[in-house]
Motif scaffolding. Structure first.
Motif, PDB file in Angstrom:
ATOM      1  N   THR A   2      29.088  33.356  40.153  1.00 25.73           N
ATOM      2  CA  THR A   2      29.996  33.172  41.267  1.00 25.73           C
ATOM      3  C   THR A   2      29.759  34.291  42.265  1.00 25.73           C
ATOM      4  O   THR A   2      29.779  35.462  41.907  1.00 25.73           O
ATOM      5  CB  THR A   2      31.458  33.207  40.790  1.00 25.73           C
ATOM      6  OG1 THR A   2      31.634  32.214  39.780  1.00 25.73           O
ATOM      7  CG2 THR A   2      32.404  32.937  41.933  1.00 25.73           C
ATOM      8  N   THR A   5      32.713  35.143  48.449  1.00 28.79           N
ATOM      9  CA  THR A   5      32.845  34.266  49.608  1.00 28.79           C
ATOM     10  C   THR A   5      34.114  34.645  50.366  1.00 28.79           C
ATOM     11  O   THR A   5      35.017  35.268  49.821  1.00 28.79           O
ATOM     12  CB  THR A   5      32.928  32.774  49.217  1.00 28.79           C
ATOM     13  OG1 THR A   5      34.011  32.596  48.321  1.00 28.79           O
ATOM     14  CG2 THR A   5      31.648  32.300  48.575  1.00 28.79           C
ATOM     15  N   THR A  15      29.658  32.963  53.079  1.00 25.07           N
ATOM     16  CA  THR A  15      29.125  33.814  52.018  1.00 25.07           C
ATOM     17  C   THR A  15      28.366  34.965  52.658  1.00 25.07           C
ATOM     18  O   THR A  15      27.327  34.753  53.290  1.00 25.07           O
ATOM     19  CB  THR A  15      28.179  33.016  51.088  1.00 25.07           C
ATOM     20  OG1 THR A  15      28.909  31.933  50.523  1.00 25.07           O
ATOM     21  CG2 THR A  15      27.633  33.901  49.983  1.00 25.07           C
ATOM     22  N   ALA A  96      27.301  38.960  43.431  1.00 26.64           N
ATOM     23  CA  ALA A  96      28.177  38.356  42.452  1.00 26.64           C
ATOM     24  C   ALA A  96      29.568  38.974  42.528  1.00 26.64           C
ATOM     25  O   ALA A  96      29.721  40.157  42.869  1.00 26.64           O
ATOM     26  CB  ALA A  96      27.620  38.547  41.050  1.00 26.64           C
TER      27      ALA A  96
END
Length: 99
Positions: A2, A5, A15, A96
């Motif tokens: 993940t 964002t 992002t 991440a």
């Protein structure tokens, strides 16, 4: 994985792409990335002070300054530096989400 964002003011998902490296062989030391960066991620150093490139004799003889990552962890992922770089020296990637 993940990635981090965000949401723009207009409600669009975005992002960020964080700077990870500078190709110092291609960098001409123009300072455009330094000037546009709002977070002092970059610093200009003398090419003679580089210890990351040892095998390229042509590069070692090049005079002048080159851009260096002073604090990559302070990058906010706007990628403005890449948009102003005339040589395309900067590499970016999403990050991440920390657990």
């Amino acid at each position: 994985m993940t990635v981090i964002t965000g949401i723009t003011r207009g409600g669009v998902e975005w992002t960020p792409s964080f700077v990870i490296t500078i190709d110092q062989e291609r960098c001409i030391g123009c300072g455009r990335c330094y000037k546009v960066c709002p977070r002092e991620v970059f610093t200009l150093i003398d090419r003679d002070d580089l210890d990351t490139i040892e095998d390229d004799d042509d590069f070692d003889d090049a005079p002048g300054m080159v851009m260096h990552l002073a604090d990559a962890l302070d990058c906010i992922g706007c990628a403005a530096c890449s948009r102003v770089c005339p040589k395309g020296c900067l590499s970016h990637q999403p990050s991440a989400v920390a657990a």
